[in-house]
Design a protein around this motif. Sequence first.
Motif, PDB file in Angstrom:
ATOM      1  N   LYS A  79       1.253  -1.221  -0.182  1.00 57.51           N
ATOM      2  CA  LYS A  79       0.269   0.475   0.715  1.00 57.51           C
ATOM      3  C   LYS A  79       1.026   1.357   0.134  1.00 57.51           C
ATOM      4  CE  LYS A  79      -3.910  -1.877   2.813  1.00 57.51           C
ATOM      5  NZ  LYS A  79      -3.802  -3.592   2.325  1.00 57.51           N
ATOM      6  N   THR A  80       2.101   1.319   0.652  1.00 53.51           N
ATOM      7  CA  THR A  80       2.937   2.489  -0.104  1.00 53.51           C
ATOM      8  C   THR A  80       3.596   3.061  -1.081  1.00 53.51           C
ATOM      9  OG1 THR A  80       4.475   1.138   0.775  1.00 53.51           O
ATOM     10  CG2 THR A  80       3.492   2.007   2.662  1.00 53.51           C
ATOM     11  N   PHE A  81       3.318   1.425  -1.859  1.00 55.42           N
ATOM     12  CA  PHE A  81       4.071   1.724  -3.029  1.00 55.42           C
ATOM     13  C   PHE A  81       3.245   2.773  -3.841  1.00 55.42           C
ATOM     14  CE2 PHE A  81       7.102  -1.273  -1.414  1.00 55.42           C
ATOM     15  CZ  PHE A  81       8.621  -1.066  -2.527  1.00 55.42           C
ATOM     16  N   THR A  82       1.693   1.578  -3.465  1.00 52.55           N
ATOM     17  CA  THR A  82       0.537   2.160  -4.434  1.00 52.55           C
ATOM     18  C   THR A  82       0.061   3.812  -3.593  1.00 52.55           C
ATOM     19  OG1 THR A  82      -0.652   0.369  -4.026  1.00 52.55           O
ATOM     20  CG2 THR A  82      -2.269   1.786  -4.624  1.00 52.55           C
ATOM     21  N   ALA A  83      -0.023   3.942  -2.643  1.00 54.86           N
ATOM     22  CA  ALA A  83       0.360   5.922  -2.412  1.00 54.86           C
ATOM     23  C   ALA A  83       1.454   6.393  -3.181  1.00 54.86           C
ATOM     24  CB  ALA A  83       0.435   5.754  -0.869  1.00 54.86           C
ATOM     25  N   LEU A  84       2.527   6.079  -2.800  1.00 56.30           N
ATOM     26  CA  LEU A  84       3.802   7.027  -3.435  1.00 56.30           C
ATOM     27  C   LEU A  84       3.561   7.180  -5.329  1.00 56.30           C
ATOM     28  CD1 LEU A  84       5.897   8.390  -2.712  1.00 56.30           C
ATOM     29  CD2 LEU A  84       7.488   6.493  -3.433  1.00 56.30           C
ATOM     30  N   ALA A  85       2.832   5.859  -5.529  1.00 56.56           N
ATOM     31  CA  ALA A  85       2.446   5.866  -7.283  1.00 56.56           C
ATOM     32  C   ALA A  85       1.453   7.004  -7.516  1.00 56.56           C
ATOM     33  CB  ALA A  85       2.227   5.085  -8.085  1.00 56.56           C
ATOM     34  N   LEU A  86       0.879   7.656  -6.209  1.00 54.73           N
ATOM     35  CA  LEU A  86      -0.491   8.418  -6.644  1.00 54.73           C
ATOM     36  C   LEU A  86       0.091   9.541  -6.647  1.00 54.73           C
ATOM     37  CD1 LEU A  86      -3.083   9.822  -6.168  1.00 54.73           C
ATOM     38  CD2 LEU A  86      -3.228   9.210  -3.867  1.00 54.73           C
ATOM     39  N   ALA A  87       1.246   9.895  -5.526  1.00 55.74           N
ATOM     40  CA  ALA A  87       1.550  11.007  -5.250  1.00 55.74           C
ATOM     41  C   ALA A  87       2.269  11.202  -6.332  1.00 55.74           C
ATOM     42  CB  ALA A  87       2.582  11.016  -3.861  1.00 55.74           C
ATOM     43  N   ARG A  88       3.550  10.278  -7.090  1.00 54.62           N
ATOM     44  CA  ARG A  88       4.250  10.567  -8.105  1.00 54.62           C
ATOM     45  C   ARG A  88       2.919  11.218  -9.074  1.00 54.62           C
ATOM     46  NH1 ARG A  88       6.147  12.013 -11.450  1.00 54.62           N
ATOM     47  NH2 ARG A  88       7.956  11.446 -12.795  1.00 54.62           N
ATOM     48  N   ALA A  90       0.452  13.207  -9.201  1.00 51.65           N
ATOM     49  CA  ALA A  90      -0.488  14.080  -8.857  1.00 51.65           C
ATOM     50  C   ALA A  90       1.036  15.312  -8.958  1.00 51.65           C
ATOM     51  CB  ALA A  90      -0.566  13.810  -7.583  1.00 51.65           C
ATOM     52  N   THR A  91       1.950  14.730  -9.157  1.00 51.88           N
ATOM     53  CA  THR A  91       3.069  16.109  -8.782  1.00 51.88           C
ATOM     54  C   THR A  91       2.633  16.159 -10.079  1.00 51.88           C
ATOM     55  OG1 THR A  91       4.769  14.062  -9.435  1.00 51.88           O
ATOM     56  CG2 THR A  91       4.524  15.448  -6.574  1.00 51.88           C
ATOM     57  N   VAL A  92       3.235  15.472 -11.219  1.00 51.38           N
ATOM     58  CA  VAL A  92       3.060  15.978 -12.634  1.00 51.38           C
ATOM     59  C   VAL A  92       1.630  15.404 -13.293  1.00 51.38           C
ATOM     60  CG1 VAL A  92       5.337  14.273 -12.686  1.00 51.38           C
ATOM     61  CG2 VAL A  92       2.497  13.132 -13.649  1.00 51.38           C
ATOM     62  N   ALA A  94      -0.808  14.182 -13.928  1.00 52.98           N
ATOM     63  CA  ALA A  94      -1.633  13.375 -14.206  1.00 52.98           C
ATOM     64  C   ALA A  94      -3.299  12.451 -13.688  1.00 52.98           C
ATOM     65  CB  ALA A  94      -0.714  11.715 -14.234  1.00 52.98           C
ATOM     66  N   VAL A  95      -3.043  12.869 -12.184  1.00 55.44           N
ATOM     67  CA  VAL A  95      -3.864  12.561 -11.287  1.00 55.44           C
ATOM     68  C   VAL A  95      -4.005  14.200 -10.365  1.00 55.44           C
ATOM     69  CG1 VAL A  95      -4.795  10.433 -12.193  1.00 55.44           C
ATOM     70  CG2 VAL A  95      -3.135  11.646 -10.172  1.00 55.44           C
ATOM     71  N   ALA A  96      -5.291  14.332  -9.707  1.00 55.36           N
ATOM     72  CA  ALA A  96      -5.102  15.006  -8.517  1.00 55.36           C
ATOM     73  C   ALA A  96      -5.641  14.761  -7.528  1.00 55.36           C
ATOM     74  CB  ALA A  96      -5.894  16.711  -8.772  1.00 55.36           C
ATOM     75  N   LEU A  97      -4.921  14.734  -6.027  1.00 49.23           N
ATOM     76  CA  LEU A  97      -5.796  14.251  -4.704  1.00 49.23           C
ATOM     77  C   LEU A  97      -6.846  13.717  -4.888  1.00 49.23           C
ATOM     78  CD1 LEU A  97      -2.888  15.153  -2.378  1.00 49.23           C
ATOM     79  CD2 LEU A  97      -2.517  12.878  -3.744  1.00 49.23           C
ATOM     80  N   ASP A  98      -7.785  15.300  -4.725  1.00 51.41           N
ATOM     81  CA  ASP A  98      -9.158  15.616  -4.761  1.00 51.41           C
ATOM     82  C   ASP A  98      -9.719  15.241  -5.634  1.00 51.41           C
ATOM     83  OD1 ASP A  98      -8.747  17.142  -6.293  1.00 51.41           O
ATOM     84  OD2 ASP A  98      -9.219  19.387  -4.999  1.00 51.41           O
ATOM     85  N   GLU A  99      -8.907  14.152  -6.958  1.00 48.69           N
ATOM     86  CA  GLU A  99     -10.321  13.978  -7.870  1.00 48.69           C
ATOM     87  C   GLU A  99     -11.194  12.888  -7.595  1.00 48.69           C
ATOM     88  OE1 GLU A  99      -9.435  12.686 -12.720  1.00 48.69           O
ATOM     89  OE2 GLU A  99      -7.802  13.307 -11.102  1.00 48.69           O
ATOM     90  N   ALA A 278      11.419  12.519  -5.063  1.00 49.63           N
ATOM     91  CA  ALA A 278      11.653  13.683  -4.647  1.00 49.63           C
ATOM     92  C   ALA A 278      10.545  13.968  -4.136  1.00 49.63           C
ATOM     93  CB  ALA A 278      12.877  14.287  -4.539  1.00 49.63           C
ATOM     94  N   GLU A 279       9.841  15.032  -4.997  1.00 47.72           N
ATOM     95  CA  GLU A 279       8.801  15.850  -4.565  1.00 47.72           C
ATOM     96  C   GLU A 279       7.404  15.128  -3.989  1.00 47.72           C
ATOM     97  OE1 GLU A 279       6.092  19.173  -6.897  1.00 47.72           O
ATOM     98  OE2 GLU A 279       7.100  18.594  -8.236  1.00 47.72           O
ATOM     99  N   ALA A 280       7.413  13.566  -4.891  1.00 54.45           N
ATOM    100  CA  ALA A 280       6.394  13.107  -4.344  1.00 54.45           C
ATOM    101  C   ALA A 280       6.304  12.454  -3.142  1.00 54.45           C
ATOM    102  CB  ALA A 280       6.008  12.042  -5.414  1.00 54.45           C
TER     103      ALA A 280
END
Length: 369
Positions: A79-88, A90-92, A94-99, A278-280
């Motif tokens: 799950k920590t990898f899945t969440a980091l993929a989300l953050a990754r 989001a930083t570019v 491709a998605v938004a956290l509140d999407e 790193a930003e993610a």
Amino acid sequence: MAQAQELGTLAQQTADRLAEQGVGAVVAVVAHDVVEIRGAGRTGADHGRTGADHGRTGADHGRTAPGPDTLFEIGSVTKTFTALALARMATVGAVALDEPLGDLLPDGTHVPSRDGRRISLQHLATHTSGLPRLPRGMMLRFLLHPSTPDPYAGCTADALLSGLSRTRLGAAPGKRFRYSNLGAGLLGLALARRAGTDYETLITREICAPLGMSDTVVTVDGPRSERSAQGHNRRGRPTTPWHLADLAGAGALRSTATDLVAFVQAQLDPAPVPAELAEAIRLSRSVEHRTSPFARVHLGWMAHRLHARQGGHLQIWHNGGTGGFSSFVGFDPEKHVAVIALGNTTRPVDRPAFDLLRTLQAAQAPKAS
């Protein structure tokens, strides 16, 4: 801080402790730039063989001690990898956290809501979506048939989305913490759909390749099969591997101590990591939902600060368990220490791992400002 030899001794003592209560274990400790990895017990696999296991070998296949490059199912540490993929992503942009989750799923998919609030990607990554722990119908199957092998194998996208449409939320999204394998799995499925690929490829591309992690995978085949530990139940009897199908984001990854050291080193110090990743990492820890005065959940990670009488240390962590394995990854970015524990039985490794983490924290001198 203790010298490398002392760290190695601490890691070996914890690995021995875990192996005594289970079958085999690998423990890694990180303190600033020092890394020590030790194994104990046995892989339990006919094809088992050790990596650089410091001379610990066995007379027969399956009786060799697991080592730095032995693969284990890491369960919910996924799950920590899945969440980091989300953050990754989001930083570019491709998605938004509140999407809303529904925006990433097939047209016509019904996603439950409550009190006018829709489930967002951030809700899934922080276990605040209101979704139940398991996909619809699975809890009853677990209660009736608790020993069913490979229980998540039928969690295809069609089955998950069909069950989602008939699921009621236990709370309005964002209101309270409620740990959910279903939510994490849906997050992995949604992110992979948005990226136009499968979950394993997404994690490899966004996280593992940039960090040089070559043994963190969903599918184990070829040479990796020869380095994979055999899982066991609490009684030490071999179990079948788990396959989570399209719920992969909840717990399908296999990994090694070597790879997880690279993963946790990036958490401890993102500076040497490629800039976007790193930003993610920083984003994943800047998001938080308080679960108590002393505890919170970030994107993918649990966190708490010990009471002052226990040292007041910060511990960020996640554990995992499958039908034959248990895992723990924990770290303190303030003291720059970390512990990884992997076992090939269902007996939890948490307590010895937390004990070792506290020992490292207590021994670590404050970093110069």
